[in-house]
Design an enzyme around this catalytic site. Structure first.
Site, PDB file in Angstrom:
ATOM      1  N   ASP A 176      -4.999  43.165  28.617  1.00 56.26           N
ATOM      2  CA  ASP A 176      -4.506  42.480  27.421  1.00 56.26           C
ATOM      3  C   ASP A 176      -3.592  43.401  26.612  1.00 56.26           C
ATOM      4  O   ASP A 176      -2.569  42.972  26.077  1.00 56.26           O
ATOM      5  CB  ASP A 176      -5.676  42.016  26.548  1.00 56.26           C
ATOM      6  CG  ASP A 176      -6.627  41.102  27.298  1.00 56.26           C
ATOM      7  OD1 ASP A 176      -6.153  40.333  28.151  1.00 56.26           O
ATOM      8  OD2 ASP A 176      -7.850  41.176  27.042  1.00 56.26           O
ATOM      9  N   HIS A 203     -11.990  38.885  26.101  1.00 56.69           N
ATOM     10  CA  HIS A 203     -11.073  39.011  27.239  1.00 56.69           C
ATOM     11  C   HIS A 203     -10.869  37.668  27.936  1.00 56.69           C
ATOM     12  O   HIS A 203     -10.929  37.572  29.154  1.00 56.69           O
ATOM     13  CB  HIS A 203     -11.631  40.048  28.219  1.00 56.69           C
ATOM     14  CG  HIS A 203     -10.719  40.362  29.371  1.00 56.69           C
ATOM     15  ND1 HIS A 203      -9.419  40.800  29.207  1.00 56.69           N
ATOM     16  CD2 HIS A 203     -10.918  40.293  30.714  1.00 56.69           C
ATOM     17  CE1 HIS A 203      -8.863  40.993  30.396  1.00 56.69           C
ATOM     18  NE2 HIS A 203      -9.755  40.686  31.324  1.00 56.69           N
TER      19      HIS A 203
END
Length: 341
Positions: A176, A203
């Site tokens: 990310d 996530h």
């Protein structure tokens, strides 16, 4: 001519210093569980290239001997061994300083998220049971999805075994961060190599919250709409890759890179390198949620400090409140699975 010779000598000395520091590094064993998969193979390659790794243990339920043979031919420090099947898992883990877990299956056409969860949750539970038995003091880097649930599963398994140390369990959310850096640099028109963007939360989907207000170098060129679009693209980065691969795969190469970056940070922390800070999904008191991704300072015992969120923009405050319900649900799903199964 003289300047050229001086430059050459300087580069030679720098290479000597780099080699000396690597060769003087402590012996570190890294085990990759799921090493023959789409993430595992490139991750094995990248960890073989890491001079901090002295022993690389590659484990999977099939095909690992071939992957290990292939990677072992690369002329770097790490000695490589391949292990296959349940009866070799203990030997693969014995003495590991760092265990990286990309094991599991990617989501396939027709498979629900619940189907995916049940398969990967069972795999993670079994692997963590073995970790608790064979290398209870190792740092554990969880890549297997859904990370928002698999990290709590691992924690429950370790608690049951009496080996849980919240400082040593990490959900790898580095992809990310990698995406946020790349997308921000492209939109803000700044060199990507100097960019940093914290990403907090979880996530998956809306639980991924990039803090572009804290990005460096700062940019005044981005509108509110730009920031909304960047946030959405970071959250949907996995889907972007799946669609581009037309159903023939997911984010394997970029995930392997992100896993290698975080693994390297963990090894540096273990070796006493100061000021190693990365974002990770860990046990946390930063919010009311029991697990949360934020910046973490790494050290010889794993997590040295779970850092706060800092000043958030109005957009980020709204995103933070929006993600909490979904993230809590995923955490509880993992905890319930581990306790009931």
């Amino acid at each position: 001519m003289r300047m050229s010779l001086l430059r050459s000598a300087s580069q030679h000395l720098r290479r000597r210093r780099d080699y000396s520091s690597a060769s003087a590094s402590p012996e570190r064993k890294v085990a990759i569980l799921g090493a023959a998969g789409g993430i595992g193979q490139p991750l094995a390659l990248l960890m073989k290239l890491n001079p901090l790794v002295s022993s690389l243990s590659l484990y999977d339920i099939a095909a690992t001997p071939g992957v290990a043979a292939d990677v072992s031919h690369i002329n770097t420090r790490a000695l490589v061994k391949g292990f296959v099947g349940d009866d070799q898992l203990g030997e693969a883990l014995e003495g590991a300083d760092l265990v990286i877990i990309p094991a599991g299956v990617p989501r396939k056409p027709g498979m629900t998220r619940d189907d995916l969860f049940k398969i990967n949750a069972g795999i993670v539970k079994g692997l963590c049971t073995a970790i608790a038995r064979h290398c209870p003091n190792a740092l554990v880097n969880m890549i297997s999805n859904p990370v928002n649930s698999t990290v709590p599963i691992a924690a429950e398994v370790f608690k049951k075994a009496g080996t849980y140390d919240e400082k040593k369990l990490f959900g790898v959310t580095t992809l990310d961060v990698v995406r946020a850096k790349t997308f921000y640099a492209g939109k803000a028109n700044v060199p990507v190599t100097g960019v940093n963007v914290p990403v907090v939360g979880g996530h998956a989907g809306i639980t991924i919250l990039p803090l572009f207000s804290q990005a460096t170098p700062a940019s005044n060129a981005l509108s509110h709409e730009d920031l909304l679009a960047l946030t959405k693209r970071t959250q949907d980065g996995g889907t972007e890759v799946v669609e581009a691969k037309a159903g023939k795969g997911s984010a394997t190469l970029s995930m392997a890179y992100a896993g290698a970056v975080f693994g390297d940070a963990c090894l540096k922390g273990l070796n006493g390198v100061p000021d190693i800070v990365e974002c990770s999904f860990v046990q946390s008191t930063v919010t009311e949620l029991p697990f949360f991704a934020s910046k973490v300072r790494l050290g010889k015992s794993g997590v040295e400090e779970v850092m706060g969120l800092g000043e958030l923009s109005a957009l980020e405050k709204e995103g933070l409140e929006s993600l909490k319900g979904e993230l809590l649900s995923s955490i509880e799903k993992g905890v319930n699975f581990a306790q009931e199964s």
